[in-house]
Structure formats: structure tokens, C-alpha cells
Design a protein around this motif. Structure first.
Motif, mmCIF file in Angstrom:
data_model
loop_
_atom_site.group_PDB
_atom_site.id
_atom_site.type_symbol
_atom_site.label_atom_id
_atom_site.label_comp_id
_atom_site.label_asym_id
_atom_site.label_seq_id
_atom_site.Cartn_x
_atom_site.Cartn_y
_atom_site.Cartn_z
ATOM 1 N N LEU A 136 3.856 -2.955 -7.059
ATOM 2 C CA LEU A 136 3.610 -4.179 -6.276
ATOM 3 C C LEU A 136 4.916 -4.909 -5.978
ATOM 4 O O LEU A 136 5.016 -6.129 -6.109
ATOM 5 N N GLN A 149 1.770 8.412 -8.127
ATOM 6 C CA GLN A 149 2.611 7.306 -7.690
ATOM 7 C C GLN A 149 2.595 6.180 -8.715
ATOM 8 O O GLN A 149 1.535 5.844 -9.252
ATOM 9 N N ASP A 150 3.750 5.591 -8.973
ATOM 10 C CA ASP A 150 3.740 4.419 -9.834
ATOM 11 C C ASP A 150 3.444 3.203 -8.972
ATOM 12 O O ASP A 150 3.850 3.119 -7.811
ATOM 13 N N ILE A 151 2.699 2.281 -9.538
ATOM 14 C CA ILE A 151 2.305 1.081 -8.797
ATOM 15 C C ILE A 151 3.185 -0.058 -9.270
ATOM 16 O O ILE A 151 3.118 -0.457 -10.435
ATOM 17 N N TRP A 178 -2.211 13.067 -4.817
ATOM 18 C CA TRP A 178 -0.886 12.504 -4.589
ATOM 19 C C TRP A 178 -0.813 11.080 -5.154
ATOM 20 O O TRP A 178 0.150 10.711 -5.831
ATOM 21 N N ARG A 228 9.137 7.377 -1.914
ATOM 22 C CA ARG A 228 7.912 6.562 -1.949
ATOM 23 C C ARG A 228 7.456 6.251 -0.531
ATOM 24 O O ARG A 228 8.282 6.035 0.347
ATOM 25 N N ARG A 229 6.168 6.276 -0.349
ATOM 26 C CA ARG A 229 5.624 6.104 1.004
ATOM 27 C C ARG A 229 4.920 4.762 1.095
ATOM 28 O O ARG A 229 3.701 4.676 1.057
ATOM 29 N N ARG A 230 5.744 3.723 1.146
ATOM 30 C CA ARG A 230 5.186 2.368 1.210
ATOM 31 C C ARG A 230 6.239 1.428 1.768
ATOM 32 O O ARG A 230 7.432 1.746 1.776
ATOM 33 N N LEU A 231 5.800 0.264 2.197
ATOM 34 C CA LEU A 231 6.719 -0.714 2.761
ATOM 35 C C LEU A 231 7.279 -1.651 1.687
ATOM 36 O O LEU A 231 8.336 -2.257 1.899
ATOM 37 N N SER A 232 6.576 -1.814 0.578
ATOM 38 C CA SER A 232 7.033 -2.713 -0.495
ATOM 39 C C SER A 232 7.403 -4.101 0.031
ATOM 40 O O SER A 232 8.426 -4.666 -0.360
ATOM 41 N N SER A 286 0.819 -1.223 0.000
ATOM 42 C CA SER A 286 0.000 0.000 0.000
ATOM 43 C C SER A 286 0.844 1.261 0.000
ATOM 44 O O SER A 286 1.919 1.306 0.604
ATOM 45 N N ASP A 287 0.299 2.304 -0.614
ATOM 46 C CA ASP A 287 0.844 3.650 -0.449
ATOM 47 C C ASP A 287 0.207 4.278 0.786
ATOM 48 O O ASP A 287 -0.980 4.077 1.048
ATOM 49 N N PHE A 288 1.015 5.042 1.545
ATOM 50 C CA PHE A 288 0.522 5.680 2.778
ATOM 51 C C PHE A 288 0.458 7.185 2.602
ATOM 52 O O PHE A 288 1.432 7.806 2.175
ATOM 53 N N ASP A 334 10.719 -10.302 -5.765
ATOM 54 C CA ASP A 334 10.025 -9.478 -6.770
ATOM 55 C C ASP A 334 11.034 -8.726 -7.639
ATOM 56 O O ASP A 334 10.884 -8.649 -8.862
ATOM 57 N N PHE A 390 7.233 5.456 10.404
ATOM 58 C CA PHE A 390 7.831 5.557 9.058
ATOM 59 C C PHE A 390 8.306 6.969 8.807
ATOM 60 O O PHE A 390 7.547 7.924 8.999
#
Lengths: 220, 220
Positions: free
Chosen positions: A218, A214-216, A210, B173-177, A187-189, B62, B189
Motif C-alpha cells: 500500500l 506479490q507483497d502488499i 501471480w 511490480r505491476r502497480r502505480l503505487s 492495485s496490482d495489474f 508513505d 504501463f
């Protein structure tokens, strides 16, 4: 409002109810009742945008260690929020540990997904939830022949809740606080510093503007 | 630098190597080699501050779906980074799927924790890691008599890596990936917009100054 790409599924962490009440010099319990209106406003804004699924972080098993008056207050706010939606367009699901007296009996019937109106948007509420309780449901069942990942993902307690694209948290804290660890791995936060009872539609629109940029990947 | 409270354990997501290379007009593979120096600088700054544990997000399963030249480049960067620390003060551990040829054989010996120097700081690298591979290790073993939570937490593939207090991600980027979903359920975070090869000590200090102001509730 027009967006070229909206998330399928938004996770909502409506934090800051107690700080909001304190800042107004009213009792901390009173914060929660002021969080119900914003939840309904946010639901309507997302419905208008064609968002397919929303999950609200109601309260957790950790939260119920707070003083009983606060626990009663956020239990009541969750019951009221679910009841308001049960009169609108929503496919409602409540996910949480019903084996505990801290789970409000008024919400037991919603632990099976129930359609209201045209049932267009899936709306999930986490009520007396805990990340470990969620995972442990699959873990304690064990594996079965076939794809272990699919079997795990369908058997966690929140197995009916899909992957979350965007988590929006109000109240300035930058953390998940145990919110659906499996559905949020990619997820993006987006963090909004204002407190949840101060919700404004622009918070959602800022988050979505925003998110569009963002590029997705996964994880790829 | 003086902080009244530092995290015990910092998670590091060193993102932006490819964007950094592109912005300089050099090949994307070249980004990774420019990420090794920053890693060592960050390790030294954390050691000086008495941080007890760090975990670097090396590469994931990934990531290995990218072109082979890129995969080889980040594999080499991870090998070089681990080798540099094997000469310094660190208790090193590499966690990742060794059953795949994508796991660099040079790092096999580090999949058991190994002390170098006074071994003061635990430094963990995730190499050919995947969040599902991590959880599935415990899941496929099943439960045992006793506390299921403790059994699960010790049997995930990253079971030797402790709860993370602060995740710092470079590259905006604001995610955990997929970064350690179990250890990050309560993490704070902090996002740095600059790309990882542009690391400066002030990035760390800014993150720590922000962290000092956060209350730690562990979901309560």
C-alpha cells in the motif's frame, strides 16, 4: 483450486470484444453479446473462491462517442449481464451517470445496492461511467468539517466501491483507461493477452497465482 | 535508435533499489546511491530521442514511514539527482509536500520550474509526494466559475505536470503505487523485471518499441 491468499476485491476490464468479432468476420457489435457468458462464468469462479467484491468495467462516457450501433450493443450487453446476476447470489450496484440518456433506464433501479439470493458477493458494474464524473461529484460538493480524505472518498460517485486489490484486464492492453482512479492507486495489474470473449477459468487462476506472490505494501 | 512515434511524456518508477542492495549483500540504504547514475543515463537517452517531458517518482510520504536511515538515504539520492540535472539541459520542477520537515530544504528552490542550459526537456521529480496530498490541494480550494475539470486539473498540486503517455516501472511490480493518479488515467504501463540500479538503455528502447505498437484511444 486452492490459493493461500486471494484478493478481497477484483476489478475486471473485459476488453477485446470488437477485435474478437472482427477476427471472426462478424460485425463489431456482435462482440459484446459474446462477452456476457464469460462475465457470468468469471463471477461464478470468483464466488466459489470466496472473493468478496468484484467490479466490472461496463462502458464509459468516452465509449459512447463510438457509432450508435456499437453503443446500443454494449448498452444491451450491460443490461443483460446485470439481469443475469439479479437472479443469482449477489449484492448488485450499478455506478454511472444517470443524468444522461445514454444510461440505460433498465438499470436505474440498481443504482442503489440491491441484494439477491444470499447477497454474499458485492458485484459492481460501471455503466456510463467517467473518471472525471466520479471525482467531480465529491469535488463539486466541497469539503466539510472533519477528515477531508474520508469525506472525499465517501462522496466520489463510486464512494460505495472499496479499494481494489487486483485489476485483471483482458485483450492485451496495459492501461487503466480511466478505471476507478481512486480505488486503483495501489492495485496490482494483471494483463491477459487473450480477448475477453475467449475467457477461460485458467485466466483467473493464472492471475491469482501471480497475485499470491506479490507483497502488499500500500505504497509503504 | 529510430522510432516512428515516441511518447511526449514518460513517467519513471525507479523501483528495486533495496532489493538490488540486498542481492549484493550490502546495506539496503546503499541501494539508493546506485540509482542516481541510471537516472542520469535514462535522462540523456530520452533527451537524444526528443522526449519532451519526464517525471521521476522520487519518494512518497508513505515511503518516509521506513527506518530513518533509509529515509535519509533516498532523500539524499533525490537531492543529488536534481543537482546533477541542474547543471544540464533541463527545465526542472520538484513537486511535493514542502510543509513537512521530510521535504529536503535543498530542493525548495526547485518547486518553481527552473530552466538550465537550453531547458529543452521538462524534467519533474516527485519528492515527499502523496496522491491524496496532490488531489486535496484542488479539493480544499473548492470550485470556481468556469469549467470545473480545467480548474481541478490546474489546481491539483501536480497541476504543472502534463498527462503521461507511458509509465515505465523497474523492479517487476505491476502497480502505480500512488503515482500521479490524475495524469495516468490513460497511460500505457510497461514493466521491466530488472531492478532499477541495473538500468540498461535497452530497457528504454524495449519499452519504446512496445509503445509504438499501441493504439492511443484516450478511453474512446
Amino acid at each position: 483450486m486452492n490459493f493461500k491468499r486471494v484478493p478481497n476485491h477484483i476489478g475486471v476490464i473485459p476488453d477485446g470484444n470488437r477485435r474478437w468479432a472482427e477476427s471472426r468476420g462478424i460485425s463489431r457489435e456482435r462482440g459484446y453479446e459474446n462477452g456476457i457468458g464469460p462475465g457470468f462464468e468469471l463471477y461464478k469462479a470468483c464466488l466459489d473462491l470466496g472473493i468478496k467484491e468484484m467490479t466490472f468495467y461496463g462502458f464509459t462516457q468516452d465509449n459512447t462517442k463510438r457509432p450508435p450501433s456499437q453503443t446500443r450493443a454494449f448498452q444491451k450487453a450491460c443490461i443483460d449481464a446485470v439481469k443475469i446476476l439479479s437472479d443469482k447470489d449477489a449484492s448488485l450496484l450499478v455506478v454511472g451517470n444517470t443524468d444522461s440518456p445514454l444510461f440505460p433506464s433498465e438499470l436505474l433501479s440498481y443504482t442503489k445496492r440491491t441484494n439477491f439470493g444470499s447477497g454474499k458477493m458485492k458485484v459492481n458494474f460501471l455503466v456510463n461511467y467517467s473518471w472525471w464524473w466520479d471525482i467531480n461529484k465529491a469535488y463539486s460538493m466541497g469539503t466539510a468539517p472533519g477528515n477531508p480524505r474520508d469525506y472525499f472518498l465517501t462522496n466520489i460517485a463510486s464512494g460505495e466501491i472499496s479499494r481494489i486489490d487486483l485489476v485483471i484486464r483482458w485483450g492485451g492492453r496495459r492501461r487503466l483507461s480511466g478505471f476507478l482512479p481512486v480505488q486503483t492507486v495501489y492495485s496490482d495489474f494483471y494483463i491477459i493477452d487473450e480477448l475477453w470473449p475467449d475467457y477461460k477459468p485458467d485466466h483467473l487462476y493464472d492471475a491469482l497465482r501471480w497475485y499470491e506472490t506479490q507483497d502488499i505494501t500500500l505504497g509503504g
